[in-house]
Design a protein around this motif. Structure first.
Motif, PDB file in Angstrom:
ATOM      1  N   PHE A 108      11.158 -43.654 -10.312  1.00 19.58           N
ATOM      2  CA  PHE A 108       9.985 -43.242 -11.143  1.00 19.58           C
ATOM      3  C   PHE A 108       9.157 -42.722 -10.500  1.00 19.58           C
ATOM      4  O   PHE A 108       8.472 -43.081  -9.213  1.00 19.58           O
ATOM      5  CB  PHE A 108       9.693 -44.388 -11.994  1.00 19.58           C
ATOM      6  CG  PHE A 108       8.296 -44.242 -12.921  1.00 19.58           C
ATOM      7  CD1 PHE A 108       8.545 -43.358 -14.000  1.00 19.58           C
ATOM      8  CD2 PHE A 108       7.306 -44.854 -12.404  1.00 19.58           C
ATOM      9  CE1 PHE A 108       7.218 -42.888 -14.620  1.00 19.58           C
ATOM     10  CE2 PHE A 108       5.878 -44.294 -13.226  1.00 19.58           C
ATOM     11  CZ  PHE A 108       6.053 -43.575 -14.291  1.00 19.58           C
TER      12      PHE A 108
ATOM     13  N   PRO B 179       5.024 -41.011 -11.095  1.00 15.47           N
ATOM     14  CA  PRO B 179       4.035 -40.809 -12.248  1.00 15.47           C
ATOM     15  C   PRO B 179       3.944 -39.620 -12.765  1.00 15.47           C
ATOM     16  O   PRO B 179       3.651 -39.854 -14.174  1.00 15.47           O
ATOM     17  CB  PRO B 179       2.813 -41.187 -11.075  1.00 15.47           C
ATOM     18  CG  PRO B 179       3.110 -41.900  -9.985  1.00 15.47           C
ATOM     19  CD  PRO B 179       4.587 -41.308  -9.816  1.00 15.47           C
TER      20      PRO B 179
ATOM     21  N   ASP C 230       5.402 -39.632 -16.784  1.00 16.07           N
ATOM     22  CA  ASP C 230       4.567 -40.332 -17.572  1.00 16.07           C
ATOM     23  C   ASP C 230       4.034 -39.441 -18.681  1.00 16.07           C
ATOM     24  O   ASP C 230       2.958 -38.598 -18.232  1.00 16.07           O
ATOM     25  CB  ASP C 230       3.562 -41.372 -17.007  1.00 16.07           C
ATOM     26  CG  ASP C 230       2.831 -42.106 -18.023  1.00 16.07           C
ATOM     27  OD1 ASP C 230       2.818 -41.813 -19.406  1.00 16.07           O
ATOM     28  OD2 ASP C 230       2.190 -43.162 -17.737  1.00 16.07           O
TER      29      ASP C 230
ATOM     30  N   THR D 259       1.789 -39.740 -20.830  1.00 12.33           N
ATOM     31  CA  THR D 259       0.313 -39.923 -21.333  1.00 12.33           C
ATOM     32  C   THR D 259      -0.579 -39.502 -20.194  1.00 12.33           C
ATOM     33  O   THR D 259      -1.682 -39.036 -19.950  1.00 12.33           O
ATOM     34  CB  THR D 259      -0.061 -41.408 -21.324  1.00 12.33           C
ATOM     35  OG1 THR D 259       0.234 -42.195 -20.199  1.00 12.33           O
ATOM     36  CG2 THR D 259       0.630 -41.809 -22.592  1.00 12.33           C
ATOM     37  N   LEU D 260       0.061 -39.079 -18.753  1.00  9.65           N
ATOM     38  CA  LEU D 260      -0.687 -38.681 -17.617  1.00  9.65           C
ATOM     39  C   LEU D 260      -0.649 -36.965 -17.836  1.00  9.65           C
ATOM     40  O   LEU D 260      -1.152 -36.427 -16.721  1.00  9.65           O
ATOM     41  CB  LEU D 260      -0.154 -39.056 -16.242  1.00  9.65           C
ATOM     42  CG  LEU D 260      -0.324 -40.613 -15.768  1.00  9.65           C
ATOM     43  CD1 LEU D 260       0.434 -40.852 -14.563  1.00  9.65           C
ATOM     44  CD2 LEU D 260      -1.638 -40.710 -15.763  1.00  9.65           C
TER      45      LEU D 260
ATOM     46  N   PRO E 211       1.817 -41.369 -26.091  1.00  8.00           N
ATOM     47  CA  PRO E 211       2.694 -42.279 -25.536  1.00  8.00           C
ATOM     48  C   PRO E 211       4.012 -42.322 -26.210  1.00  8.00           C
ATOM     49  O   PRO E 211       4.975 -42.554 -25.693  1.00  8.00           O
ATOM     50  CB  PRO E 211       2.105 -43.632 -25.488  1.00  8.00           C
ATOM     51  CG  PRO E 211       0.924 -43.578 -26.577  1.00  8.00           C
ATOM     52  CD  PRO E 211       0.312 -42.291 -26.590  1.00  8.00           C
TER      53      PRO E 211
ATOM     54  N   LEU F 255       6.911 -46.541 -25.915  1.00 14.48           N
ATOM     55  CA  LEU F 255       5.653 -46.997 -25.049  1.00 14.48           C
ATOM     56  C   LEU F 255       4.397 -47.364 -25.906  1.00 14.48           C
ATOM     57  O   LEU F 255       3.843 -47.891 -25.293  1.00 14.48           O
ATOM     58  CB  LEU F 255       5.543 -45.518 -24.170  1.00 14.48           C
ATOM     59  CG  LEU F 255       4.243 -45.792 -23.152  1.00 14.48           C
ATOM     60  CD1 LEU F 255       4.418 -46.928 -22.422  1.00 14.48           C
ATOM     61  CD2 LEU F 255       4.276 -44.134 -22.308  1.00 14.48           C
TER      62      LEU F 255
ATOM     63  N   TRP G 169       7.871 -48.344 -20.727  1.00 16.71           N
ATOM     64  CA  TRP G 169       6.392 -48.968 -19.984  1.00 16.71           C
ATOM     65  C   TRP G 169       5.805 -48.056 -18.860  1.00 16.71           C
ATOM     66  O   TRP G 169       6.981 -47.336 -18.089  1.00 16.71           O
ATOM     67  CB  TRP G 169       6.593 -50.311 -19.748  1.00 16.71           C
ATOM     68  CG  TRP G 169       5.268 -51.029 -19.144  1.00 16.71           C
ATOM     69  CD1 TRP G 169       5.143 -51.723 -17.855  1.00 16.71           C
ATOM     70  CD2 TRP G 169       3.984 -51.065 -19.952  1.00 16.71           C
ATOM     71  NE1 TRP G 169       3.945 -52.419 -17.761  1.00 16.71           N
ATOM     72  CE2 TRP G 169       3.361 -51.889 -18.880  1.00 16.71           C
ATOM     73  CE3 TRP G 169       3.558 -50.544 -20.809  1.00 16.71           C
ATOM     74  CZ2 TRP G 169       1.956 -52.274 -19.313  1.00 16.71           C
ATOM     75  CZ3 TRP G 169       2.197 -50.803 -21.088  1.00 16.71           C
ATOM     76  CH2 TRP G 169       1.562 -51.347 -20.314  1.00 16.71           C
ATOM     77  N   THR G 170       4.556 -47.914 -18.559  1.00 11.16           N
ATOM     78  CA  THR G 170       4.200 -47.005 -17.835  1.00 11.16           C
ATOM     79  C   THR G 170       4.371 -47.173 -16.284  1.00 11.16           C
ATOM     80  O   THR G 170       3.936 -46.795 -14.997  1.00 11.16           O
ATOM     81  CB  THR G 170       2.645 -46.660 -17.824  1.00 11.16           C
ATOM     82  OG1 THR G 170       2.010 -47.963 -17.861  1.00 11.16           O
ATOM     83  CG2 THR G 170       2.357 -46.115 -19.160  1.00 11.16           C
ATOM     84  N   ASN G 171       5.037 -48.494 -16.064  1.00  2.00           N
ATOM     85  CA  ASN G 171       5.407 -48.602 -14.694  1.00  2.00           C
ATOM     86  C   ASN G 171       6.848 -48.114 -14.422  1.00  2.00           C
ATOM     87  O   ASN G 171       7.402 -48.123 -13.119  1.00  2.00           O
ATOM     88  CB  ASN G 171       5.440 -50.226 -14.265  1.00  2.00           C
ATOM     89  CG  ASN G 171       6.651 -50.844 -15.127  1.00  2.00           C
ATOM     90  OD1 ASN G 171       7.204 -50.342 -16.025  1.00  2.00           O
ATOM     91  ND2 ASN G 171       6.888 -52.344 -14.845  1.00  2.00           N
TER      92      ASN G 171
ATOM     93  N   GLY H 276      -4.449 -36.945 -14.658  1.00  2.00           N
ATOM     94  CA  GLY H 276      -3.628 -37.360 -13.427  1.00  2.00           C
ATOM     95  C   GLY H 276      -4.331 -38.443 -12.508  1.00  2.00           C
ATOM     96  O   GLY H 276      -3.599 -39.242 -12.060  1.00  2.00           O
TER      97      GLY H 276
ATOM     98  N   VAL I 165      -3.094 -39.422  -9.136  1.00  2.00           N
ATOM     99  CA  VAL I 165      -1.799 -40.100  -8.879  1.00  2.00           C
ATOM    100  C   VAL I 165      -0.740 -39.138  -8.987  1.00  2.00           C
ATOM    101  O   VAL I 165       0.404 -39.425  -8.759  1.00  2.00           O
ATOM    102  CB  VAL I 165      -1.415 -41.323  -9.850  1.00  2.00           C
ATOM    103  CG1 VAL I 165      -2.640 -42.532  -9.628  1.00  2.00           C
ATOM    104  CG2 VAL I 165      -1.579 -40.746 -11.467  1.00  2.00           C
TER     105      VAL I 165
END
Lengths: 201, 117
Positions: free
Chosen positions: A42, A44, A47, A49-50, A55, A59, A131-133, A197, A200
């Motif tokens: 994964f 970032p 994602d 939402t970034l 979402p 999510l 999930w955002t992880n 962002g 990240v």
């Protein structure tokens, strides 16, 4: 005021139950080989939402912002403060058209099982996440999400099963609760891409 | 991040404390509030840092707005260091010269007097 258990209309704040945000620890997730590879790789920037995108589902099911639920005869609206996300849960027996495009929000139909609202969502995008992880979601045509909402007084309990056999051998499950908050305000949620962002990506 | 999984991007197992910093800007926005500040390194050189923290919508609900920090304010900044980026942290607390402090936890945070810190 006394509410019927199948009256879930109103504003519901996110509530933090004792067990945390409601996702299982990643070590207990029943990944397929492909799912584990996806999780381990994964990045970032994947994602949504970034990138100031909503979402979506799954999510957004556990989202630590208030929501407003509006009950109509033919549909139930879930209006999320976060990213202004709007979901239409069709309650009139319709099914998704064959040509319905995949999207972050998908296509949701619902029904009542006694006092529990059951929602099935299909047509979700492979750009989505659980999930955002980095918990992946394939967007495979056979993937779907089942949500169950039941009211106990001023608490709205929910649980969801993410059926995505590409990534999970058994359904990924989340759960949580919301608190009835009729005096709460739903704020504007403008997302500024320059701040999304946040270093990240 | 407020919505995002903080532990994915920041090392939540350790809290660093940066003092005394000078604020450059504080912007309470979505999806992440941003605090820019400078800190002198061991050789006296000014090093620019920035911090990310909870969203504007969450902070508004605990009484934190853009007025909290002004350019030039002397502050101590506490938080979780980035796993990937130098001079970046997830801000959990800002302490002011008079000892008052702001807790950026969006469920129990707010602005507090030093006596309770």
């Amino acid at each position: 005021m006394v509410f019927s258990n199948d009256d879930i209309e109103g504003i519901w704040d996110f509530s933090w139950p004792g067990h945390g945000i409601g996702h299982p620890p990643s070590s207990s997730v029943d990944f397929t080989t492909e799912g584990k590879l996806s999780f381990d790789s994964f990045l970032p920037e994947l994602d949504p939402t970034l990138k100031c995108l909503m979402p979506g589902i799954p999510l957004g099911i556990i989202d630590p912002y208030p929501i407003e639920i509006v009950m109509q005869d033919h549909q139930i609206l879930f209006l999320y403060e976060h990213f202004h996300m709007v979901r239409r849960i069709f309650m009139d027996g319709r099914i998704a058209p064959d040509d319905w495009p995949v999207s972050l929000i998908g296509y949701s139909v619902g029904h009542w099982e006694e006092k529990t609202l059951v929602i099935k969502t299909t047509h979700m995008s492979p750009d989505n996440y659980v999930w955002t992880n980095g918990m992946p979601f394939s967007g495979d045509k056979n993937s779907y999400v089942i949500e169950r909402y039941s009211r106990e007084g001023d608490i709205l309990l929910f649980e969801a099963e993410i059926h995505d056999s590409v990534n999970y051998k058994t359904p990924y499950k989340v759960s949580g609760q919301r608190l009835f908050s009729p005096d709460m305000n739903i704020y504007e949620y403008e997302c500024l891409p320059d701040f999304a962002g946040a270093g990240v990506i | 991040m407020s919505h995002h999984n903080t532990g994915t991007y920041f090392d939540t197992s350790q809290t660093i404390e940066l003092k005394v910093a000078t604020a450059i800007s504080f912007q309470v926005v979505n999806p992440h509030t941003k605090l820019l500040f400078v800190l002198n390194d061991s050789e006296g050189n000014e090093v620019e840092w920035w911090g990310a923290t909870a969203s504007a919508n969450h902070l508004r609900r605990v009484g934190i707005t853009n007025d909290l920090i002004s350019s030039g304010d002397k502050i101590t900044v506490k938080g979780y260091p980035s796993k990937t980026t130098d001079n970046l942290l997830f801000v959990t607390t800002v302490i002011f010269e008079n000892g008052d402090y702001a807790d950026f936890n969006y469920t129990a945070g707010g602005i507090f007097k030093s006596v309770t810190y």
